[in-house]
Design an enzyme around this catalytic site. Structure first.
Site, short mmCIF file in Angstrom:
data_model
loop_
_atom_site.label_atom_id
_atom_site.label_comp_id
_atom_site.label_asym_id
_atom_site.label_seq_id
_atom_site.Cartn_x
_atom_site.Cartn_y
_atom_site.Cartn_z
N GLU A 1 -7.43 9.89 1.22
CA GLU A 1 -7.29 9.09 -0.07
C GLU A 1 -8.74 8.91 -0.97
O GLU A 1 -9.02 8.40 -0.36
CB GLU A 1 -6.24 7.42 0.10
CG GLU A 1 -4.80 8.19 1.28
CD GLU A 1 -4.42 6.67 1.13
OE1 GLU A 1 -2.80 6.69 1.57
OE2 GLU A 1 -5.11 5.63 1.60
N CYS B 1 0.86 -1.42 -0.02
CA CYS B 1 0.00 -0.11 -0.15
C CYS B 1 0.70 0.97 -0.05
O CYS B 1 1.38 1.45 0.60
CB CYS B 1 -0.98 0.14 1.24
SG CYS B 1 -0.95 -1.48 2.17
#
Length: 277
Positions: free
Chosen positions: A199, A134
């Site tokens: 995000e 990630c």
């Protein structure tokens, strides 16, 4: 991306966003966030390495806080750039600062998912279990994008770069074209009182048998899991998981996983942004 181009980025959202702050736009982003540079590639930014706020953190992780994230409006259109440090401060997140990210789910030939436990040295979400990799596409040539196709190519390149940097997986084992884009999720989550995430996260699947050379500054542990193994891990109160990984698991992961070898095509290339706020 040229800063002089006029670009359109149509997108369908799954639900309206309710925010307690002004919508962030190309016109107001620098007024609201003075350290955001309205240039996506090549803009100047203050270094985090001399910032007293990072005293006591790992030296390499402080250096990585100087990486340049892509600042977005709520429809995933790039409107500037900011250091990783600036983009992850809760004082900015609480005012709406948003950036682009990706989450890779790598499966081996037995359809087991590779998980990693984030290193203790990490500034955000240390020691938590999460999907294979990630991270963020950066404000550098090849990793940006102002429409969905360009952006997918950018996050694929970023994913290949970070799989090598974190897990030692060489690019030859994870070719760019083998990353399969499913969807984007928009979420926000604090890590602690100081740091957090806000995000638009691109979800990528890839199936490959790979060789690992773990970077201990990034990854504390790793393991391959079946669906049942993962469900068992979630029942263990001693284990902690990243918020984005939990959101994906609680929504679509197991259904996607069931169709990994047959029928995944119907889930690929989703145009809508999944709002998980």
């Amino acid at each position: 991306m040229s800063t002089t181009e006029t670009l359109t980025h149509p997108v369908v959202v799954t639900q309206p966003i309710t925010v307690a702050h002004p919508a962030i736009t190309a016109e107001n982003v620098q007024q609201l966030f003075p350290e955001v540079n309205t240039t996506v590639i090549g803009g100047a930014h203050a270094s985090a390495t001399s910032d007293n706020a990072l005293d006591g953190y790992n030296e390499e992780q402080i250096r990585l806080m100087d990486e340049v994230c892509i600042v977005l409006d709520e429809n995933d259109f790039p409107i500037g750039s900011a250091t990783k440090k600036y983009a992850h401060l809760m004082e900015n997140i609480n005012k709406g600062l948003l950036h682009r990210a990706f989450s890779v789910f790598l499966f081996d030939s037995q359809n087991r998912l590779l998980l990693q436990q984030r290193a203790t040295e990490k500034i955000t979400f240390p020691d938590m279990w999460t999907n294979t990799c990630c991270s963020h596409p950066l404000g550098i040539p090849g990793e940006t994008g102002s429409n969905l196709d360009e952006s997918i190519e950018g996050v694929r390149r970023a994913a290949q770069r970070k799989l090598d940097q974190e897990l030692g997986i060489k690019a030859s084992q994870v070719p760019i074209d083998d990353f399969r884009f499913l969807t984007r999720i928009h979420y926000v989550s604090p890590s602690d009182g100081k740091w957090g995430e806000h995000e638009i996260d691109y979800i990528l699947f890839i199936k490959a048998d790979v060789d690992l050379e773990i970077n201990p500054n990034e990854v504390r542990d790793s393991r391959y899991v079946s669906q049942e193994d993962l469900k068992t891990m979630f029942k263990d109160p001693s284990l902690k998981f990243t918020p984005w990984f939990k959101l994906i698991c609680e929504s679509m992961l197991y259904e996607w996983w069931d169709h990994l070898d047959s029928g995944l095509e119907k889930y690929l290339g989703e145009q809508e942004i999944r709002r998980m706020l």
